[in-house]
Design a protein around this motif. Structure first.
Motif, PDB file in Angstrom:
ATOM      1  N   CYS A  95      46.728  17.265 -26.377  1.00 33.87           N
ATOM      2  CA  CYS A  95      47.091  15.861 -26.601  1.00 33.87           C
ATOM      3  C   CYS A  95      45.927  15.190 -27.321  1.00 33.87           C
ATOM      4  N   ALA A  96      46.020  15.160 -28.637  1.00 39.31           N
ATOM      5  CA  ALA A  96      44.909  14.705 -29.466  1.00 39.31           C
ATOM      6  C   ALA A  96      45.107  13.261 -29.903  1.00 39.31           C
ATOM      7  N   PRO A  97      44.009  12.530 -30.111  1.00 43.85           N
ATOM      8  CA  PRO A  97      44.144  11.194 -30.695  1.00 43.85           C
ATOM      9  C   PRO A  97      44.789  11.279 -32.072  1.00 43.85           C
ATOM     10  N   ARG A  98      45.577  10.285 -32.413  1.00 45.83           N
ATOM     11  CA  ARG A  98      46.348  10.321 -33.654  1.00 45.83           C
ATOM     12  C   ARG A  98      45.469  10.522 -34.881  1.00 45.83           C
ATOM     13  N   LEU A  99      44.309   9.864 -34.925  1.00 46.96           N
ATOM     14  CA  LEU A  99      43.441   9.964 -36.093  1.00 46.96           C
ATOM     15  C   LEU A  99      42.800  11.340 -36.241  1.00 46.96           C
ATOM     16  N   PHE A 100      42.902  12.167 -35.201  1.00 44.60           N
ATOM     17  CA  PHE A 100      42.340  13.514 -35.248  1.00 44.60           C
ATOM     18  C   PHE A 100      43.432  14.579 -35.333  1.00 44.60           C
ATOM     19  N   GLY A 101      44.649  14.142 -35.685  1.00 47.99           N
ATOM     20  CA  GLY A 101      45.779  15.060 -35.690  1.00 47.99           C
ATOM     21  C   GLY A 101      45.617  16.231 -36.628  1.00 47.99           C
ATOM     22  N   GLU A 102      45.196  15.982 -37.865  1.00 47.53           N
ATOM     23  CA  GLU A 102      45.050  17.071 -38.835  1.00 47.53           C
ATOM     24  C   GLU A 102      43.991  18.063 -38.389  1.00 47.53           C
ATOM     25  N   GLN A 103      42.883  17.544 -37.880  1.00 47.25           N
ATOM     26  CA  GLN A 103      41.829  18.424 -37.385  1.00 47.25           C
ATOM     27  C   GLN A 103      42.329  19.248 -36.201  1.00 47.25           C
ATOM     28  N   ALA A 104      43.075  18.620 -35.317  1.00 46.40           N
ATOM     29  CA  ALA A 104      43.614  19.331 -34.156  1.00 46.40           C
ATOM     30  C   ALA A 104      44.553  20.450 -34.581  1.00 46.40           C
ATOM     31  N   GLU A 105      45.422  20.173 -35.542  1.00 50.05           N
ATOM     32  CA  GLU A 105      46.345  21.200 -36.045  1.00 50.05           C
ATOM     33  C   GLU A 105      45.567  22.370 -36.651  1.00 50.05           C
ATOM     34  N   ARG A 106      44.469  22.074 -37.268  1.00 48.49           N
ATOM     35  CA  ARG A 106      43.668  23.106 -37.920  1.00 48.49           C
ATOM     36  C   ARG A 106      42.881  23.955 -36.919  1.00 48.49           C
ATOM     37  N   THR A 121      46.597   6.191 -22.090  1.00 48.48           N
ATOM     38  CA  THR A 121      45.337   6.907 -21.884  1.00 48.48           C
ATOM     39  C   THR A 121      45.571   8.409 -21.910  1.00 48.48           C
ATOM     40  N   PRO A 122      44.497   9.211 -22.087  1.00 45.95           N
ATOM     41  CA  PRO A 122      44.651  10.669 -22.039  1.00 45.95           C
ATOM     42  C   PRO A 122      45.271  11.161 -20.729  1.00 45.95           C
ATOM     43  N   VAL A 123      44.996  10.475 -19.617  1.00 46.24           N
ATOM     44  CA  VAL A 123      45.569  10.888 -18.338  1.00 46.24           C
ATOM     45  C   VAL A 123      47.080  10.678 -18.350  1.00 46.24           C
ATOM     46  N   ILE A 124      47.525   9.531 -18.845  1.00 45.71           N
ATOM     47  CA  ILE A 124      48.964   9.267 -18.931  1.00 45.71           C
ATOM     48  C   ILE A 124      49.623  10.263 -19.878  1.00 45.71           C
ATOM     49  N   ARG A 125      48.959  10.574 -20.974  1.00 47.96           N
ATOM     50  CA  ARG A 125      49.501  11.554 -21.911  1.00 47.96           C
ATOM     51  C   ARG A 125      49.621  12.928 -21.251  1.00 47.96           C
ATOM     52  N   ALA A 126      48.637  13.260 -20.431  1.00 49.68           N
ATOM     53  CA  ALA A 126      48.697  14.537 -19.707  1.00 49.68           C
ATOM     54  C   ALA A 126      49.869  14.559 -18.746  1.00 49.68           C
ATOM     55  N   VAL A 156      50.332  20.779 -30.714  1.00 48.17           N
ATOM     56  CA  VAL A 156      49.477  19.596 -30.817  1.00 48.17           C
ATOM     57  C   VAL A 156      50.366  18.366 -30.738  1.00 48.17           C
ATOM     58  N   ARG A 157      50.036  17.459 -29.825  1.00 52.08           N
ATOM     59  CA  ARG A 157      50.797  16.218 -29.676  1.00 52.08           C
ATOM     60  C   ARG A 157      49.912  15.034 -30.029  1.00 52.08           C
ATOM     61  N   THR A 158      50.398  14.201 -30.926  1.00 47.72           N
ATOM     62  CA  THR A 158      49.739  12.928 -31.199  1.00 47.72           C
ATOM     63  C   THR A 158      50.700  11.766 -30.978  1.00 47.72           C
ATOM     64  N   ASP A 159      51.960  12.074 -30.721  1.00 51.91           N
ATOM     65  CA  ASP A 159      52.968  11.055 -30.440  1.00 51.91           C
ATOM     66  C   ASP A 159      53.224  11.006 -28.936  1.00 51.91           C
TER      67      ASP A 159
END
Length: 381
Positions: free
Chosen positions: A60-71, A88-93, A78-81
């Motif tokens: 669960c990556a921050p949206r602005l780091f999506g491309e880096q996360a995919e790489r 928060t990261p906890v809620i996303r988890a 990889v989830r950015t949505d």
């Protein structure tokens, strides 16, 4: 051959079974080396989440780091949505766990913050583990990455040694290219070479001279004098996150104590390496004991002392500069463990000597990942 991700997946499954848990969750930032091991993701300095459940891993990556996360992510998704914008990261988890599995009990690393655990406890039964998920045993790919960083460290060491070999003595201090040579100047020269090799010094280029050699992590500024030991401990980090570790000691103008100390440390390292001859199954502390016995035979104290060797003989190296196994532990060494072998002796009034190689334990013996000579008198290589 099993990939690092497959090895991680198997280790997580085993731990989930041992704790009767339904999912594994880790929340941290890029400074958390276990999280980096689980994800291979090197992004931001704020929290993000990793979730494993039902045979799938999700970052669960921050949206602005999506491309880096995919790489970079070695797992599945990889989830950015997220359902809640700005959650928060906890809620996303929590969202991700519920999508992967009907989880009642989840597993977290024991070092996760109490704040994170308290939120998760509102939805799940939480248990924690201290396991490293097999991280200490390096794959062939990890070994290659560590070895490449060690090669870069050796380039830095060779440059430092050449500088020391080229110095001139002026009123007991060493001068190079017309200026006094200090530990800070020498450190900058080493770090410049590391940068050219594509690795980061990570603030770990330790250089001491004379008395400051007794400070095991000296990164200050000290004059370098003739007859004083110059101890260089170079521990850079590569782009993939893996560290290396290399130490050598040199001196321009040798006295009796320096020669005696150097011979003792060299012999202690030989004994420690000999203790690794049988490879996997060797008790870790046997390596430390072998080095300690030789130092004692040479007249140097070992343990809780002010003069002699007051540190362990070695430690694991990987995504952390210091990780399992410790060569002072009861642990049995396993094939794939990458460890330092670094005996040393120190006298705050006279100087310090340490020699360190990076070793990989194999099933039947060991392999030295270091290809740098042990030599007290500096020369250009």
């Amino acid at each position: 051959m099993v990939s690092r991700y497959e090895s991680l997946q198997n280790a997580i499954e085993q731990e989930l079974e041992a704790y009767d848990a339904d999912a594994f969750v880790h929340i941290g930032d890029r400074f958390d080396d276990l999280l980096r091991y689980c994800t291979h993701f090197s992004g931001p300095d704020r929290d993000y989440a990793f979730v494993y459940g039902s045979g799938q891993s999700v970052l669960c990556a921050p949206r602005l780091f999506g491309e880096q996360a995919e790489r970079e992510f070695i797992g599945d998704i990889v989830r950015t949505d997220h359902q809640q914008n700005g959650s928060t990261p906890v809620i996303r988890a929590i969202e991700t766990i519920n999508e992967l599995t009907a989880a009642a009990r989840i597993l977290l690393p024991s070092h996760v913050s109490h704040r994170v655990i308290s939120v998760l406890e509102d939805d799940f039964e939480v248990c924690t583990t201290d396991t490293d998920f097999g991280r200490a045993q390096k794959t062939s790919n990890e070994r290659t990455q560590i070895e490449s960083v060690q090669t870069a460290a050796q380039h830095g060491m060779a440059h430092a040694e050449a500088i020391l070999a080229e110095t001139e003595v002026q009123q007991d201090t060493l001068h190079w290219k017309g200026e006094m040579l200090t530990t800070e100047r020498l450190r900058r020269e080493v770090n410049a070479v590391l940068a050219k090799q594509g690795v980061q010094d990570a603030g770990n280029t330790v250089i001491g001279a004379g008395r400051s050699c007794s400070d095991l992590h000296f990164t200050g500024n000290d004059e370098i004098r003739t007859g004083e030991t110059v101890l260089l401990d170079i521990s850079p980090r590569g782009k993939s996150g893996y560290y290396a570790d290399l130490t050598r000691t040199f001196v321009v103008g040798i006295d009796t104590w320096t020669r005696t100390a150097y011979d003792a440390v060299r012999d202690a390292q030989d004994a420690a390496l000999a203790a690794l001859d049988n490879g996997e199954g060797t008790e870790a502390k046997a390596v430390h004991q072998a080095a300690s016995a030789v130092l004692s035979d040479h007249g140097f104290a070992v343990g809780d002392v002010s003069v002699g060797m007051y540190h362990g003989t070695g430690h694991g190296v990987g995504l952390s500069l210091h990780e399992a196994p410790s060569l002072s532990s009861d642990e049995l060494l396993k094939a794939g463990h990458v460890i330092t072998v670094e005996p040393g002796v120190y006298d705050p009034e006279k100087g310090g000597v340490r020699i360190e190689d990076l070793i990989m334990v194999t099933q039947s013996s060991y392999e030295n990942l270091t290809d740098y000579p042990r030599c007290l008198v500096p020369s250009s290589r």
